[in-house]
Design an enzyme around this catalytic site. Structure first.
Site, PDB file in Angstrom:
ATOM      1  N   GLY A  23       0.829  -1.195   0.000  1.00 45.03           N
ATOM      2  CA  GLY A  23       0.000   0.000   0.000  1.00 45.03           C
ATOM      3  C   GLY A  23       0.863   1.244   0.000  1.00 45.03           C
ATOM      4  O   GLY A  23       2.056   1.205   0.282  1.00 45.03           O
ATOM      5  N   VAL A  30       4.292   1.057   1.997  1.00 43.64           N
ATOM      6  CA  VAL A  30       4.519  -0.173   2.742  1.00 43.64           C
ATOM      7  C   VAL A  30       4.792  -1.286   1.735  1.00 43.64           C
ATOM      8  O   VAL A  30       4.037  -1.478   0.778  1.00 43.64           O
ATOM      9  CB  VAL A  30       3.308  -0.545   3.617  1.00 43.64           C
ATOM     10  N   LYS A  44       7.676  -0.418   6.156  1.00 46.07           N
ATOM     11  CA  LYS A  44       7.078   0.892   5.908  1.00 46.07           C
ATOM     12  C   LYS A  44       8.168   1.941   5.796  1.00 46.07           C
ATOM     13  O   LYS A  44       9.061   2.009   6.645  1.00 46.07           O
ATOM     14  CB  LYS A  44       6.119   1.255   7.038  1.00 46.07           C
ATOM     15  N   ASP A 138      -6.673   6.565  15.780  1.00 48.42           N
ATOM     16  CA  ASP A 138      -7.149   6.298  14.420  1.00 48.42           C
ATOM     17  C   ASP A 138      -7.586   4.835  14.294  1.00 48.42           C
ATOM     18  O   ASP A 138      -7.261   4.165  13.320  1.00 48.42           O
ATOM     19  CB  ASP A 138      -6.056   6.613  13.399  1.00 48.42           C
TER      20      ASP A 138
END
Length: 773
Positions: A23, A30, A44, A138
């Protein structure tokens, strides 16, 4: 999901080989990557364009710290990190499972038992985080990964210490609007109660397939979060009172994480038992996908000549032998996974006192469609690498080896000797080890101790080899020092030991983090294990700069021959054989076209042949390397997994057909598996062979195949990916993920609990070793 690398993605980052994209967002990318030891990680990185921003760097460092705090039970274990690098990066374990939003898309809203189990486990994860004065800020479905062992929380990019406003402007809302708390939506301080609010939204999504405040523009969502009542239609009625309290606009009215967990579930049972079958199958598919994926790189746009940032060519690999989508790596793991919500005062779980009775099979020959049995004899958790300091150790891939009456492993807290009859740890060293820097002949243990991870470029520290007492795990004599070899070279290696000799790889030249460099010289050395005297030394071929894989994948001594699986500088696998007395080279031949990581520690040899799989099943003569036999002559299109050897018979799994037994001397087929259950058997690990049974992974679990009837007589649920037949203890030792287990070896009946009596099996596996602080 896995996506190809782009034309300008680097080939490696800090010694990790990139294979795919997982992603990319505004902060960074990542990648799926692999370490030199073969460990798969999610790596990442921060975008170069924002790496110069001090606030962004601080966030990245805090994200790394938060991920370490939550640990491997509730999150993705931090394997390695360098937040101070020119391009900061963070490597964590690759979680085998889908995010919650993907799971709901695939399966639809989860049933109430699934939601309760999920919520209790997530509440425990938040409790651990909050106990360290950190809030996530989050929490949303895409940041909750579902594994067979329980959910894991990821992405701590905007996590911060409770009460810390240095990185948040007053009045600014940071997070995901659909799952924000009202106070977060107005830019106020986000306390642990805000994470509880977000968790309730996540559970509402899991139960209904939609968030409690709908969808739409950010401004509309923020307004609803602050002023509107949540939409909890379709939430199972028993869950409503608790979720309504969690979604109160007043933080003081919300329950604590402990109250929430207690109201959702009692923590008993196995997490996988609460998941829909379709979700379990998807976990298995994703586990298989990691190994079947063929890395490739998208071409540069027309007119662009820039290649990978490192200048290295894109990596390719021979496609792994195709197996069924529901590989045992994932689906069988789902059956044996354990879970429980853990508060901050219970990080290790309850401890058991001994072996557990297993339940007997209800069918003598289960089929692939039948539910496998949960009859492990015992099961315990392996502690992950626990690193809350600035010293970040590379992860050590555990490997099982017979050590007398015990099994030797490398685990998060160091070397460990495990009793295969009970699962109890006899001892552990307390020092993190790299598997390729440890070797044993089944009686003695040697290791290269890791004195310092971060070195100074150009620095040299003498390499030391310790002898480890097999009875106690304590450092023993002799302890040998090699002044001209540099211990800071992580590529140094103990290859094997036998007949009083230790074979090691040492390098000279200055240390440089990131792998080999020009100017280093490498040698294969034979050392007398008693006196420490060097018997011979042979130079090794130069390695490409910046690569970091050890020279050898496996080594064995047979008579006067040292047999080695060697990874070349081009990433190929070769067999090389030396005279063990002089070091003189005898012969060399290509071994396999598969990726080197797949054959690490897999070398099958006797006094006549070396046996090879990952393609045709064949034997090379130990005397000269010439082919003695191959099944490809009669089966030209057949592909086999890695072989194992027992009593003059070679066992290997043939693609789409199952287990095959072949005479080691002549290559003639002795028998083939019957019943069709091996059509989707796993092809990545060798079978574990005994005299009466051979154990092979299949889509439903670990299959026990009778060598007399050639049929599967039992199937065990397992999370194991590597198996060791320990004949003295009469168990099959299984290693996989965070668990080690043992399964029945003999044909004696497995005793089930008496009718009406509760099983003595604990609700989750015990944890026998605590990670060192």
């Amino acid at each position: 999901m896995l996506s190809p690398l782009t034309h300008d993605d680097p080939a490696r980052i800090a010694g990790y080989r990139l294979t795919a994209r997982l992603g990319s967002g505004g902060m960074g990318t990542v990648y799926l990557a692999r370490s030199a030891g073969g460990r798969t990680v999610a790596l990442k990185t921060m975008h170069a364009g924002i790496a110069s921003d001090p606030a962004s760097r601080t966030r990245f460092r805090l994200e790394t710290d938060a991920a370490r705090i939550i640990g491997g039970h509730h999150g993705a274990t931090v394997v390695d990190a360098d937040p101070l690098a020119e391009t900061p990066w963070l490597a964590t374990e690759y979680v085998l499972g889908p995010p919650l939003d993907d799971a709901v898309t695939l399966c639809g809203p989860l049933p109430e038992p699934s939601v309760r189990a999920l919520g209790a486990a997530l509440a425990g994860a938040l409790s651990q985080l909050h106990s360290s004065d950190v809030v996530h800020r989050d929490l949303k479905p895409s940041n909750v990964m579902l594994t067979a062992y329980g959910p894991k929380i990821i992405d701590f990019g905007i996590a911060q210490a409770a009460g810390d406003e240095r990185l948040t402007r007053t009045g600014a809302a940071t997070g995901t609007p659909a799952f924000m708390s009202p106070e977060q939506a107005t830019g106020q301080e986000h306390t642990p109660a805000g994470d509880v609010f977000a968790l309730a939204g996540v559970l509402a999504f899991a139960a209904t397939g939609r968030g409690p405040f709908g969808t739409g523009q950010a401004a509309d969502l923020l307004y609803r979060v602050r002023y509107a009542e949540p939409d909890l239609a379709d939430v199972p009625p028993p869950l409503l009172p608790l979720l309504i309290r969690c979604l109160s606009k007043d933080p003081a009215q919300r329950p604590t994480t402990a109250q929430l967990a207690a109201g959702l579930h009692d923590g008993h049972g196995e997490f996988a038992d609460h998941l829909p079958d379709l979700l379990l199958a998807d976990i298995g598919r994703r586990a298989t996908e990691v190994w079947q994926y063929q890395p490739y790189r998208l071409p540069a746009p027309e007119g662009t000549t820039r290649g990978p940032a490192s200048g290295a060519p894109a990596l390719t690999r021979r496609r792994l032998l195709t197996v069924g989508g529901s590989s045992v790596l994932g689906v069988a793991a789902a059956g044996a996974g354990a879970w429980a919500w853990l508060g901050p005062k219970d990080p290790g779980g309850r401890t058991g006192d001994g072996p557990e009775p297993a339940r007997s099979s209800t069918s003598a020959s289960p089929t692939a469609s039948e539910k496998p049995l949960s009859d492990y004899l015992w099961q315990v958790q392996i502690p992950p690498v626990d690193d809350l300091t600035l010293r970040v150790y590379p992860a050590a891939d555990p490997f099982p080896a017979v050590l007398g009456d015990h099994v030797l492993l490398t685990i998060g807290t160091g070397l460990a000797a495990v009793d295969p009859k009970t699962g109890k740890g006899a001892w552990t060293t307390g020092d993190v080890e790299d598997a390729w820097r440890v070797t044993t002949d089944g009686k003695q243990i040697f290791r290269i101790p890791d004195h310092e991870f971060f070195g100074v470029e150009g620095q040299v520290k003498p390499l030391v080899v310790d002898s480890v007492d097999a009875a106690t795990g304590k450092t023993a004599k002799p302890r040998q020092t090699f002044p001209d070899f540099n211990v800071l070279h992580k590529e140094g290696q103990l290859v094997c030991c036998a007949d009083g000799m230790l074979y090691l790889v040492g390098g000279t030249g200055g240390y440089k983090r990131g792998g080999y460099q020009n100017g280093q010289s490498w040698y294969l050395v034979a050392v007398d294990m008693r006196s420490g005297a060097e018997r011979w030394r042979r130079p090794l071929p130069p390695r490409k700069e910046e690569t970091d894989s050890p020279h050898f994948l496996a080594g064995r001594v047979v008579g006067n021959r040292l047999v080695l699986l060697q990874e070349t500088s081009a990433g190929k696998v070769r067999l090389t054989v030396h005279d063990s007395r002089t070091g003189g080279p005898l012969w060399s031949a290509p071994a396999t076209d598969t990726e080197p990581d797949l054959v690490r520690n897999l070398l099958t040899v006797d006094d006549r042949h070396v046996y090879l799989g990952f393609g045709p099943l064949r034997a090379l003569r130990l005397a000269d390397g010439k082919e003695a036999w191959t099944l490809a002559r009669s089966r030209p299109d057949a592909s086999f997994g890695p072989p194992s050897l027992k009593d003059g018979v070679v066992y290997a799994v043939q693609d789409k057909r199952g287990l095959v037994a072949v005479g080691a001397a002549d290559g003639r087929v002795r028998w083939e598996e019957k019943g069709g259950e091996g059509a989707r058997a796993d092809l990545t690990d060798p079978p574990a062979a005994g005299r009466k049974y051979v154990y092979s992974k299949g889509p439903s679990g670990l299959r026990r195949i009778d060598v007399s009837t050639h049929t599967t007589t039992a199937t065990y649920k397992t999370s194991g990916t590597r198996f060791l037949a320990h004949e003295r203890a009469r168990v099959v030792f299984a290693l996989g993920g965070p668990l080690i287990s043992a399964y029945p070896w003999s044909s004696r009946p497995v005793v089930a609990p008496a009718a009406g009596c509760p099983s003595s099996r604990p609700s989750r596996p015990t944890t026998l070793w605590k990670a060192q602080p």
